[in-house]
Scaffold this active site. Sequence first.
Site, PDB file in Angstrom:
ATOM      1  N   GLU A  42      15.950  -4.294  -3.719  1.00 30.50           N
ATOM      2  CA  GLU A  42      15.705  -5.379  -4.667  1.00 30.50           C
ATOM      3  C   GLU A  42      16.663  -5.305  -5.835  1.00 30.50           C
ATOM      4  O   GLU A  42      16.262  -5.149  -6.976  1.00 30.50           O
ATOM      5  CB  GLU A  42      14.257  -5.325  -5.149  1.00 30.50           C
ATOM      6  CG  GLU A  42      13.678  -6.713  -5.303  1.00 30.50           C
ATOM      7  CD  GLU A  42      12.763  -6.833  -6.497  1.00 30.50           C
ATOM      8  OE1 GLU A  42      12.263  -5.795  -6.949  1.00 30.50           O
ATOM      9  OE2 GLU A  42      12.584  -7.951  -6.963  1.00 30.50           O
ATOM     10  N   GLY A  66       0.823  -1.211   0.000  1.00 32.33           N
ATOM     11  CA  GLY A  66       0.000   0.000   0.000  1.00 32.33           C
ATOM     12  C   GLY A  66       0.849   1.249   0.000  1.00 32.33           C
ATOM     13  O   GLY A  66       0.993   1.920   1.030  1.00 32.33           O
TER      14      GLY A  66
END
Lengths: 384, 400
Positions: free
Chosen positions: B244, B127
Amino acid sequence: MDFDLSEEQTMLKDSVERLLADQYGFEARKKHGAGKAGYSDRMWQQYAELGLLALPFAEEDGGIGGGATETMLVMEAFGKALILEPYFASIILAGGVLRHAGNGEQKAALIPAMAEGGLKIAFACAEPQGRYDLFDVETTARKDGDGWVIDGKKALVLHGDSADKLIVSARTSGNARDEDGISLFIIDADAEGVSRNGYPTQDGLRAAEITLQSVKAGPDALIGSKGTAWPVISRVADEAIAALCAEAVGCFEKMHELTLEYLKTRSQFGTTIGSFQALQHRAVDMFVELEQSRSMTMYASMLATGDDAVERARAVSAAKVQIGESAKIIGREAVQLHGGVGMTMEYAIGHYFKRTTMLDILFGDANHHLKRLAQLDGLIREDS
Amino acid sequence: MDLRFTEDELAFRDEVRSFFRQALPASIRDNIVAGRHTSKEELVTWTRILHDKGWAVPHWPVEHGGTGWSPIKQYIYLEEMSQAPAPAPLAFGVNMVGPVIYTFGSEAQKNRFLPRIATLEDWWCQGFSEPGSGSDLASLKTRAVRDGDHYIVNGQKTWTTLAQYADWIFCLVRTDPEARKQSGISFLLVDMKTPGITVRPIQTIDGGHEVNEVFFDDVRVPVENLVGEENKGWNYAKFLLGNERVNIARVGVSKERIRRIKELAAKQRVGGERMIDQPEFREKVAAVEVRLKALEMTQLRVLAGEAKREKGTQDPASSILKIKGSEIQQATTELLMDVVGPYAMPYQPEEAIDGRNEPDIGPDWASTIAPAYFNTRKVSIYGGSNEIQKNIIAKAILGL
């Protein structure tokens, strides 16, 4: 997997960069190129003193035994300084032929002299009709007693006008464009029947068109065995391409650096032009191309010395495609972002643009190598 | 410098490859090859298989179930997984919220959430984005107001990928409206079953349902679900986004796609010859392969340097992975469009094909290609659009 340089490699890189920072600024370069040969013999001697001319040769032949990584480091540094000396032509190309195909006597006679800086050899491997196909050889060598007689035309012989000797590819059998039947000979550059038409190239270096008319060569002039030179030529060319890629990366790095400096200092509309997003993104595009080129150069350097000819060809062609494409992008952005001064002879950036444009052309441009890679089934296959 | 994999790394690659070959259910594999979506059940099945092997979260610290592999081995593992091809573990759990929890979370949060992330017992969604806060994420408006032991959350999130399956959502919420915009944000973990949460699907241009809007209407979240400190959420979000690096370029996915392109181009005939035999087509593919190889080498440079870098610093080259990786993924979908030709046209969504008996219109591999082309436009938009990436590079690396 290890991307680090060894201590010796770091020292080599530092010492070359230091020498060039000291003696090969843009203004100094103009002086180095002013003489008849188009480069500086004094710098050549300094390269010799630093061991650079001996670098790729085996220790038992009078060299230092450097590998692909060492060559990459030196070529990158040379690219940054935009050097004019015939390192690529003599040490990488002609030296490559001697390393891969020279016999003991030839090596003993030639390599120590090359390493000391006293002997320069050019490699006459291309012909006017052959474009980038080095197997397209119409020059002939026919037997004449113990020796040979060579006739033909050689094109774009890099630094051919100032070389002491020439290594020439000539056909001893078969038809033009056959891979079989090509042989290599070493001759004196001023032998009877050799006429050399030297000229400057776009990037300020030099080349020559060479006509060979009944040139006599002795029995010891043959390098390698008769008729089987193609694997040698293609191997030398593949290694040479990896070296050219490294030189290009050095140029790209400097072009990026010069452009950033300009963006940070040039002021218009009351602010530095580097604050404009449209220009920032173009500078980023240059950076991305630089890093992709660096990656592909490492890849090509690693594989160019391998024994599997097909794998080598794929890697080298892929790298040359990347370098050629990046040369266009970085070149046009660098000049554009410099604006008007990028168009002038007195400013460095245009000279880098010209050199990298020639680096795309040398030993096959991006189109040529894309075709070659596609014919070899690309990099990603069922078996890869 | 030696850019070859070591003997040890090669042996590891063989081990991983043969495990995937043996353990990956054929139906899951075939679905991916055909360009179809992996279902929730399939991803859970695959995650459990990896978990049983001890490989569900290789990049996590060993005490939380990680393997202790080097960055290069982690890369090899993911690379082999994409080329198997197997579905990637759910990134929102294992790559995003998991590392945030084990780095900044409380002991209770670690014990409660990490094991269930590793097994995919909890499906997580993200979110972050809001209708008014896309590239300018820090302008987000979803409010969380402290009320005793709870926060009361009101607002709206959007682009929430796979929220329709989610058990939990990690949210950036504004806890201090007075502070400078980055400083008033907190990182909250919210149970999707809490009253007041509504999920509304957004259909994307390919016809698929991946993303959603999530509405919060007086949603009560226990204070114990705050990660780290109140108003420090932006730091955790930056950590999450910068974290990442191992697989952001999706090199393995693009490699697999190129193999597929070549395989399909060998089946297609154009003007009486196989498409794969046409020089122009081969060259177009080769051009993408070159860019992909350069990207792979850049990726490996970044990873090899990872171990030696100071924590929290980034290799400048890492910033280009997202840009080039997304461009190449898009290029592969363009090549697939070239291969399929006119039979890209019939619109045959997966649900329609699943529910009918008559054969596909056109080749049975054709129906997913145009949707994938449309859908893959997203990769240069999400996770910080490529233009935002360029702004970051210009500022952080080029000093402009």
